[in-house]
Motif scaffolding. Structure first.
Motif, PDB file in Angstrom:
ATOM      1  N   PRO A 153       0.804  -1.228   0.000  1.00 20.60           N
ATOM      2  CA  PRO A 153       0.000   0.000   0.000  1.00 20.60           C
ATOM      3  C   PRO A 153       0.835   1.276   0.000  1.00 20.60           C
ATOM      4  O   PRO A 153       0.286   2.370  -0.002  1.00 20.60           O
ATOM      5  CB  PRO A 153      -0.794  -0.124   1.301  1.00 20.60           C
ATOM      6  CG  PRO A 153       0.116  -0.894   2.208  1.00 20.60           C
ATOM      7  CD  PRO A 153       0.873  -1.851   1.324  1.00 20.60           C
ATOM      8  N   GLY A 154       2.160   1.139   0.010  1.00 23.28           N
ATOM      9  CA  GLY A 154       3.030   2.302   0.084  1.00 23.28           C
ATOM     10  C   GLY A 154       3.260   2.965  -1.264  1.00 23.28           C
ATOM     11  O   GLY A 154       2.641   2.631  -2.271  1.00 23.28           O
ATOM     12  N   ALA A 155       4.206   3.903  -1.263  1.00 25.56           N
ATOM     13  CA  ALA A 155       4.449   4.734  -2.454  1.00 25.56           C
ATOM     14  C   ALA A 155       5.688   4.340  -3.227  1.00 25.56           C
ATOM     15  O   ALA A 155       6.004   4.951  -4.252  1.00 25.56           O
ATOM     16  CB  ALA A 155       4.561   6.199  -2.024  1.00 25.56           C
ATOM     17  N   VAL A 156       6.451   3.330  -2.769  1.00 26.84           N
ATOM     18  CA  VAL A 156       7.650   2.883  -3.475  1.00 26.84           C
ATOM     19  C   VAL A 156       7.586   1.371  -3.650  1.00 26.84           C
ATOM     20  O   VAL A 156       6.882   0.679  -2.916  1.00 26.84           O
ATOM     21  CB  VAL A 156       8.937   3.282  -2.707  1.00 26.84           C
ATOM     22  CG1 VAL A 156       9.056   4.789  -2.612  1.00 26.84           C
ATOM     23  CG2 VAL A 156       8.955   2.656  -1.320  1.00 26.84           C
ATOM     24  N   PRO A 157       8.314   0.813  -4.633  1.00 28.18           N
ATOM     25  CA  PRO A 157       8.277  -0.628  -4.869  1.00 28.18           C
ATOM     26  C   PRO A 157       8.839  -1.411  -3.669  1.00 28.18           C
ATOM     27  O   PRO A 157       9.674  -0.913  -2.912  1.00 28.18           O
ATOM     28  CB  PRO A 157       9.154  -0.810  -6.114  1.00 28.18           C
ATOM     29  CG  PRO A 157       9.196   0.529  -6.763  1.00 28.18           C
ATOM     30  CD  PRO A 157       9.111   1.518  -5.652  1.00 28.18           C
ATOM     31  N   ALA A 158       8.367  -2.638  -3.542  1.00 28.91           N
ATOM     32  CA  ALA A 158       8.841  -3.548  -2.492  1.00 28.91           C
ATOM     33  C   ALA A 158       9.499  -4.759  -3.133  1.00 28.91           C
ATOM     34  O   ALA A 158       8.945  -5.360  -4.053  1.00 28.91           O
ATOM     35  CB  ALA A 158       7.687  -3.992  -1.605  1.00 28.91           C
ATOM     36  N   ASN A 159      10.689  -5.077  -2.679  1.00 29.72           N
ATOM     37  CA  ASN A 159      11.390  -6.287  -3.127  1.00 29.72           C
ATOM     38  C   ASN A 159      11.125  -7.391  -2.099  1.00 29.72           C
ATOM     39  O   ASN A 159      11.557  -7.286  -0.944  1.00 29.72           O
ATOM     40  CB  ASN A 159      12.885  -6.027  -3.257  1.00 29.72           C
ATOM     41  CG  ASN A 159      13.198  -4.939  -4.261  1.00 29.72           C
ATOM     42  OD1 ASN A 159      12.798  -5.027  -5.416  1.00 29.72           O
ATOM     43  ND2 ASN A 159      13.892  -3.895  -3.824  1.00 29.72           N
ATOM     44  N   VAL A 160      10.416  -8.436  -2.508  1.00 31.37           N
ATOM     45  CA  VAL A 160       9.944  -9.466  -1.589  1.00 31.37           C
ATOM     46  C   VAL A 160      10.661 -10.780  -1.853  1.00 31.37           C
ATOM     47  O   VAL A 160      10.781 -11.209  -3.014  1.00 31.37           O
ATOM     48  CB  VAL A 160       8.419  -9.668  -1.723  1.00 31.37           C
ATOM     49  CG1 VAL A 160       7.926 -10.716  -0.732  1.00 31.37           C
ATOM     50  CG2 VAL A 160       7.692  -8.343  -1.504  1.00 31.37           C
ATOM     51  N   VAL A 161      11.135 -11.410  -0.778  1.00 29.53           N
ATOM     52  CA  VAL A 161      11.776 -12.722  -0.856  1.00 29.53           C
ATOM     53  C   VAL A 161      10.903 -13.731  -0.108  1.00 29.53           C
ATOM     54  O   VAL A 161      10.512 -13.495   1.037  1.00 29.53           O
ATOM     55  CB  VAL A 161      13.194 -12.696  -0.245  1.00 29.53           C
ATOM     56  CG1 VAL A 161      13.804 -14.093  -0.244  1.00 29.53           C
ATOM     57  CG2 VAL A 161      14.084 -11.735  -1.014  1.00 29.53           C
TER      58      VAL A 161
ATOM     59  N   SER B 284      12.019  -5.656   1.416  1.00 29.84           N
ATOM     60  CA  SER B 284      12.917  -4.501   1.523  1.00 29.84           C
ATOM     61  C   SER B 284      12.415  -3.434   0.561  1.00 29.84           C
ATOM     62  O   SER B 284      11.742  -3.731  -0.416  1.00 29.84           O
ATOM     63  CB  SER B 284      14.362  -4.900   1.178  1.00 29.84           C
ATOM     64  OG  SER B 284      14.445  -5.415  -0.142  1.00 29.84           O
ATOM     65  N   GLY B 285      12.745  -2.196   0.856  1.00 27.87           N
ATOM     66  CA  GLY B 285      12.241  -1.080   0.052  1.00 27.87           C
ATOM     67  C   GLY B 285      10.956  -0.514   0.588  1.00 27.87           C
ATOM     68  O   GLY B 285      10.791   0.697   0.703  1.00 27.87           O
TER      69      GLY B 285
END
Length: 466
Positions: A175-183, A227-228
């Motif tokens: 839901p945020g404003a920047v991309p998320a890097n998910v593992v 992260s991110g």
């Protein structure tokens, strides 16, 4: 030696001894006198205690229940099987603004609902939301309810399966404003791990079939690390037995492994002596170390212990399970105590034939002070309360829209159940630590979710000036 010489030697020796004694006394006196006589200089750095301003509260809901591969020519295509009813509410002067999370790859240009609330002063807004839905189709059937939750940097999914008949989908919302890097790190019943990665764009919810990393695994556990930007992870589950749909569920993630916690709102409906088809069971994982785990069922109505505790030994990184199908029909809590941090969730079902339903219950975190929780529409909702402290307490439950409040007295370690009204948001207030969960039960319908504490305001920070 003459008598006179002897006298001089003795006298000289006596003078030397006396001089040494006097010198030692002077040195000792000087050493003692230095700290006593010399003034000390102390400097205390100037400092100030500052409470950071709380940020916006973001809540992400799971959204529509998705069907995978209904079109035989597009086996990976997702379509909507049911849309949810969403309830939201805010206490005091707080307000919730609706947001939408795009869902790429889903037919009909669907979006998952979400909400944003500005803080009240330096405190986060006291808000909550939840959703429920009923699926009735030839390939999917059942009832599911889940809370709308804030995102986090790490979470754990304990549930689902990658075996035939299961069609489970990980929902990863940013839901945020920047991309998320998910593992994703997948654990299984045979040990070992498998990892994969995904980039989730801002203001979107991505979907990942659980079988992508856990094909053939009957008891998967998935660690989700971001992260991110933080993400909200959830699991949508469905099950088919001999071509008949036997339930759906939307399961929330677990925050982190713990040594001591409780699973609330666990309902025993039917018995089964088959460990592979248990009607009530707890799935567990100790990710980092071998652990001995003790599980004690408790009656939800008063918190009294039910039967003898069960003990299981877990190998690090290998998923285990404990069968509780021998419990008599009713609502229970299960206390979990381990020698190393573990994650766990409880499975429950109304049966094994067409028209049945199932649900997963995750640990209920401790709550102190005031929090808000939403009760989605559904059959006979109940609040299961547990006193998590060693002193008696009184819990206040009140609808945020006004109405009669309820007071519930809990003895140390005691429990209680309270009837709730669906499509309503409440506040829960307790001076000491308690746990709570919302549980639903009806004919062929089963669901539930824990009550989480309102996002804590940022801790005060002490700033020193050199």
């Amino acid at each position: 030696m003459s008598s006179r010489t002897s006298t001089r030697v003795v006298a000289t020796g006596a003078r030397l001894v006396a001089g040494a004694i006097v010198s030692a006394a002077c040195v000792a006196g000087a050493v003692i006198a230095v700290p006593a006589a010399w003034p000390t200089v102390e400097h205390t750095a100037q400092h100030a205690t500052i409470t950071p301003v709380a940020g916006d509260t973001l809540l992400s809901c799971a959204g529509s229940f998705l069907a995978l591969g209904r079109d035989a020519s597009q086996a990976s295509q997702l379509s909507v099987a049911a849309t949810p009813q969403v309830v939201r509410g805010a206490a005091g002067s707080a307000s919730l603004d609706a947001i939408e999370l795009g869902m790429a790859g889903v037919l009909d240009d669907q979006a998952a609902p979400g909400f944003s609330a500005a803080p009240e002063g330096r405190k986060p807004a006291l808000v909550a939301a939840a959703q429920s839905l009923t699926v009735t189709a030839d390939d999917l059937a059942g009832f599911a309810a889940s809370a709308c939750r804030p995102p986090s940097m790490e979470s754990w999914i304990v549930g689902g399966a990658g075996t035939t008949g299961s069609s489970d989908i990980l929902l990863i919302a940013n839901p945020g404003a920047v991309p998320a890097n998910v593992v994703f790190t997948e654990y299984g019943s045979q040990g070992g791990t498998h990892s994969s990665e995904l980039v989730v764009p801002p203001r979107t919810q991505s979907t990942v079939p659980l079988v992508a990393g856990s094909a053939g695994e009957s008891s998967p556990v998935v660690k989700v690390t971001s992260s991110g930007a933080p993400v909200r992870a959830a699991l949508q589950s469905s099950l088919i037995r001999i071509l008949d749909p036997v339930g759906v569920d939307v399961q929330d993630a677990i925050a982190q492994p713990l040594k001591d916690f409780s699973l609330l709102g666990v309902r025993a409906v039917v018995g089964s002596s088959d460990d592979d088809n248990a009607s009530t069971a707890v799935r567990l994982l100790s990710p980092d170390a071998d652990a001995t785990v003790t599980l004690q069922p408790r009656n939800a109505a008063d918190g009294s212990k039910v039967g003898e505790p069960k003990t299981v030994k877990l190998t690090a990184g290998q998923v285990g399970s404990v069968n509780f199908s021998a419990l008599k029909p009713g609502l229970y809590g299960i206390d979990v105590s381990a020698t190393a941090p573990v994650v766990a969730a409880a499975w429950q079902t109304t049966g094994f034939v067409k028209g049945s339903d199932f649900a997963w219950m995750t640990p209920a975190p401790t709550i102190t002070g005031e929090t808000a929780f939403a009760v989605a529409d559904g059959p006979a909702p109940q609040l299961h309360l547990q006193n998590a402290s060693d002193q008696a307490t009184t819990v206040q439950i009140a609808p945020v829209s006004g109405g009669k409040a309820q007071s519930v007295a809990l003895k140390p370690g005691g429990g209680a159940t309270i009837a709730l009204t669906g499509s309503t948001t409440y506040t829960l207030t307790s001076p000491t630590a308690v746990r709570a969960a919302v549980a639903y039960s009806g004919i062929g319908r089963l669901a539930g979710y824990p009550v989480w504490a309102a996002d804590a305001a940022a801790a005060p920070v002490t700033v020193y000036q050199r």
